[in-house]
Each structure stands twice: as structure tokens, then as C-alpha cells.
Write an enzyme that holds these catalytic residues in place. Structure first.
Site, short mmCIF file in Angstrom:
data_model
loop_
_atom_site.label_atom_id
_atom_site.label_comp_id
_atom_site.label_asym_id
_atom_site.label_seq_id
_atom_site.Cartn_x
_atom_site.Cartn_y
_atom_site.Cartn_z
N CYS A 41 -6.62 -9.23 3.13
CA CYS A 41 -7.82 -8.38 3.10
C CYS A 41 -9.11 -9.18 3.27
CB CYS A 41 -7.88 -7.60 1.78
SG CYS A 41 -6.61 -6.32 1.64
N ARG A 69 14.35 -3.59 3.65
CA ARG A 69 13.39 -3.04 2.68
C ARG A 69 13.87 -1.67 2.20
NH1 ARG A 69 9.60 -3.68 -1.23
NH2 ARG A 69 7.74 -2.42 -0.95
N VAL A 101 0.83 -1.21 0.00
CA VAL A 101 0.00 0.00 0.00
C VAL A 101 0.86 1.26 0.00
CG1 VAL A 101 -1.71 1.33 1.29
CG2 VAL A 101 -1.91 -1.16 1.15
N THR A 127 -6.84 -0.63 6.97
CA THR A 127 -8.21 -1.09 7.20
C THR A 127 -8.44 -1.33 8.69
OG1 THR A 127 -8.23 -2.17 5.05
CG2 THR A 127 -9.92 -2.85 6.63
N ASP A 139 10.09 3.03 6.80
CA ASP A 139 9.74 1.65 7.15
C ASP A 139 10.71 1.16 8.21
OD1 ASP A 139 7.90 -0.63 5.48
OD2 ASP A 139 9.43 -1.42 6.83
N ARG A 143 1.02 -13.82 2.35
CA ARG A 143 0.33 -13.54 3.61
C ARG A 143 -1.02 -14.25 3.69
NH1 ARG A 143 0.38 -7.13 3.77
NH2 ARG A 143 0.19 -7.47 1.53
N THR A 149 -2.89 -4.34 9.13
CA THR A 149 -3.79 -4.56 10.27
C THR A 149 -4.27 -6.02 10.20
OG1 THR A 149 -5.51 -3.49 8.91
CG2 THR A 149 -4.57 -2.20 10.70
#
Length: 425
Positions: free
Chosen positions: A261, A40, A17, A121, A35, A332, A86
């Protein structure tokens, strides 16, 4: 309160995102991408995105974007956009710890007039009830007096090269009317598809959390239809194609529901509903069906192996695909792992082949050692679990070459013609 032209942006969290968002803003104005994962940051500084969402060329277009893992580098910013994950915990309860930690980081550098926008979210109320107190605590500032908040839920679809951040309409909201307008103006700088401004942060939070809940329920319906069709010995895909000849039939397909999600967001909604004394029956029923699909697949397979006189103990099983969706390296919450583990409980020997999945991550997160290439004439069962384009490009007989003389192909994605598979959902 700062004006639009005065905003200096910091993006907190550079995953699926945050990175595309940082790149788009970084084409137009000064942006700091932060981050906590130093590896990364080093990869991005070298022009590499291991999520494969953005190419090196796309990264290079963000001329005003810098990357850091140092919190002090955030101090000069005055608009913080938080895009951390989240997830849910092992008991399927919302885990907002990453959100709280990100809020602490921002709270320590927050100044008078600053703006904090959340994209993660959450359940309705999380921004103002859970995050704002953390910002106030670590900044010693007062909400809507010294600093302000906005909420604009992410709508990134990992691996989708058609629906990108700029051409997906963005919901925007703020903690005051003036902040709502400012947040809306800011996102309109990069979103060519435009925005949808709503009256409150809670409305925006609720809108986001029901988007994936709706998809989850639609898939659960079709998964239940598939179970009924299997009992009736009717091919589900043939039924769906027939039903899909009507213009308003929604084109959902049965399958595993994983990822960060669709299999997660409904639990944020049900958590909040139960906290206010309402038991959400339909949403939880859909979750039960979808969470149980891996076990259903394995049970169907074990029955069919017995019917085909294939010994279950010690059977060699090839699973093609491990990622939670096609043509994407994201592992994930993949439900393919549940199939792997259930088959091992039956003492099957399971191999997994996925040209997209990162091998080190698969080994670290799931103890799955991915094959470089499957063996020929070796397997009792071949399960097509993910419809990667590479698998779609294979001729049907190519799948058969991996099997022994007596073998089963279980096509979870209806990728093969019906006559080339032994089992389909």
C-alpha cells in the site's frame, strides 16, 4: 437494477482484503468467494487462512460462504465485489493487469441489472475508464443501462487485530445516485462504524489513493529528519519523543517503507497526475527518500563497520525480521530484502531470522533462506529490521549474545534502549 434483499454476492480475490469481506457478508447472506489460486481455495475449505488474518473459528462463523476456483460458480451471483491486488511494475508504473483479468472473469457472467463493485486501490478514473470497457466487451452489455458499478476502497490493515473491517468507516460510491445508495446500504449491513457516501466513483478513488500517499510523505519527512539528526550526531528517537510532548505532533517514525500500500499507492496518483500534464514534485520527492532508505542504512552501517575495524568482506550479518511490518506474515514489497541484497554486494554473508515470515515464500520470492534460530557468538553485525512482539519481549542483552566480541547492533526500529544499540535511524 436489483434491490438490496435480492443481491447475491461474489467476492473476486480472497487475499488480505477479500477474505475478511467475504466472511463478514457470509455471516448474513449467501456469498461465493472466488480465487484463481486453487491451493488457497483448498486451504480455506479446510478452515485455514495462511495470511493469519482470520482464525479457523472466525472462518466457521461465515455459514453462508462457499469457496471456488471455478468461474462458472459465479454465474448465479448478481453483485460482484472485486478485491484483487493492484501492484506496480519494475519501472514503478501501475500494473492493473490483475484488475483487468478480474473484470474479464466478471464480464463473462454479467447479466442485466447486475452490480460490480471495485475495492482495489486505483488512480482516479480507472474504474470507469479502464475496467468498465472490459465489462462491456465481455458481457455485450451497456454500462449504466444494463449493468452498474460502485467503488468502495478497501481499508484493511494487515496484522491489525484492533482495526478490523467492521470498525473502520467505509467510503462508498456508485455510478448513479440510486446505485450509490444501494452500495451504501449494502456495506452498512456489515460496517458497524458506518459509511461515508461520496458523490462519484472518482472522488472515492482519489480519497483512497491519497490516504497512503499522506502516510508515505509523513514517513519521508521523518526519514529526512533522521538523516539530518545522524549528521548532527543527535539521536532521532530522543528528538521525536521530545517533539511528541506537544499534543498535535504526529507520531511518525523513520524506517523502511514497503508493503502493498504505502510504497505503491503514491505511484498510482503520480501516474494519473503526469497523464494529465501535472508533475507532482512533493509526492515523488517523498517516494525517492523512502525508496532510498535501504541504501542509506547500508551506507551508514559500512562506514561504522570501518570505524569499528570490522572487516567488511566476508562479514557475518544477522538481520532480524523480513516481513514488511510487525506481527504479520506479509512479505509483499518488503524493503528488508534491499538491505540483504546491498550487503551481499559488499560480499557480506547475510543470515535472516523472522519467526513470522513463511519460509517457502521467502525462498521462492526473494531467494532468502530463513534461519530456524540464529547462532550465538557468531555475527559481526545484528540489524533489528522489524519490531515483532517476539523481539520486543527479548531482553536487550539477548540481542548481544548473537554477536562476536566486537560487533555492531543497528536498531532500525528504536526497539532497544539507546545505550544498548550502536546505531539507530
Amino acid at each position: 437494477m436489483n434491490k438490496l434483499n435480492d443481491l447475491k454476492i461474489a467476492i473476486i480475490g480472497l487475499g488480505y482484503v477479500g477474505l475478511p469481506l467475504a466472511v463478514e457478508f457470509g455471516k448474513k447472506r449467501s456469498v461465493v468467494g472466488y480465487d484463481i489460486n486453487e491451493n488457497r481455495i483448498h486451504e480455506l475449505q479446510a478452515g485455514t487462512d495462511t495470511t493469519l488474518e482470520l482464525s479457523s473459528k472466525e472462518l466457521s462463523h461465515a455459514q453462508h460462504l462457499s469457496y471456488t476456483a471455478n468461474q462458472q460458480d459465479l454465474a448465479d451471483s448478481n453483485c460482484y465485489i472485486i478485491t484483487v491486488p493492484t501492484p506496480i511494475d519494475e519501472y514503478k508504473r501501475p500494473n492493473i493487469e490483475p484488475l483487468i483479468m478480474a473484470s474479464e472473469v466478471v464480464g463473462k457472467v454479467l447479466k442485466h441489472g447486475d452490480l460490480v463493485i471495485y475495492e482495489s486501490t486505483v488512480y482516479p478514473g480507472a474504474t470507469e475508464e479502464d475496467c468498465v470497457p472490459v465489462l462491456e466487451k465481455f458481457s455485450a452489455l451497456k454500462f449504466n443501462k444494463d449493468f452498474y458499478c460502485g467503488y468502495s476502497p478497501e481499508r484493511i490493515n494487515p496484522g491489525d487485530k484492533k482495526h478490523r473491517i467492521v470498525n473502520i468507516k467505509k467510503v462508498t460510491s456508485g455510478s448513479t445516485k440510486e446505485i450509490t445508495d444501494l452500495v451504501d446500504e449494502l456495506y452498512n449491513e456489515i460496517i458497524t462504524e458506518g459509511t461515508h457516501k461520496v458523490e462519484s466513483i472518482k472522488v472515492a478513488e482519489m480519497a483512497k489513493v491519497i490516504e497512503n500517499t499522506q502516510r508515505d510523505l509523513n514517513i519521508a519527512l521523518i526519514n529526512e529528519v533522521a538523516m539530518i539528526c545522524n549528521r548532527l550526531e543527535i539521536d532521532t528517537e530522543t528528538v521525536l519523543q521530545a517533539a511528541g510532548s506537544k499534543w498535535n505532533f504526529l507520531p511518525f517514525r523513520p524506517g523502511l517503507v514497503g508493503g502493498h500500500c504505502i510504497g505503491v499507492d503514491p505511484y498510482y496518483l503520480t501516474h494519473k497526475a503526469e497523464a494529465i500534464g501535472y508533475h507532482p514534485e512533493i509526492v515523488l520527492a517523498g517516494r525517492r527518500i523512502n525508496d532510498g532508505m535501504a541504501s542509506y542504512v547500508v551506507n551508514q552501517l559500512i562506514k561504522f563497520m570501518s570505524k569499528k575495524r570490522i572487516q567488511i568482506h566476508g562479514a557475518r550479518v544477522l538481520i532480524m525480521g523480513l516481513t514488511f511490518k510487525a506481527d504479520c506474515p506479509d512479505l509483499r514489497n518488503t524493503k528488508v530484502v534491499d538491505i540483504v541484497n546491498d550487503l551481499k554486494d559488499y560480499s557480506c554473508n547475510v543470515d535472516v531470522y523472522d519467526p513470522w515470515a513463511p519460509k517457502l515464500e521467502a525462498l521462492k520470492e526473494y531467494q532468502v533462506e530463513l534461519l530456524d534460530q540464529p547462532c550465538v557468538d557468531f555475527y559481526d553485525v545484528i540489524i533489528v529490521a522489524v519490531d515483532h512482539q517476539k523481539f520486543k519481549d527479548m531482553a536487550p542483552l539477548e540481542f548481544r549474545k548473537y554477536g562476536k566480541s566486537n560487533h555492531i547492533i543497528y536498531d532500525l526500529k528504536s526497539l532497544l534502549p539507546q545505550e544498548f544499540s550502536d546505531l539507530r535511524l
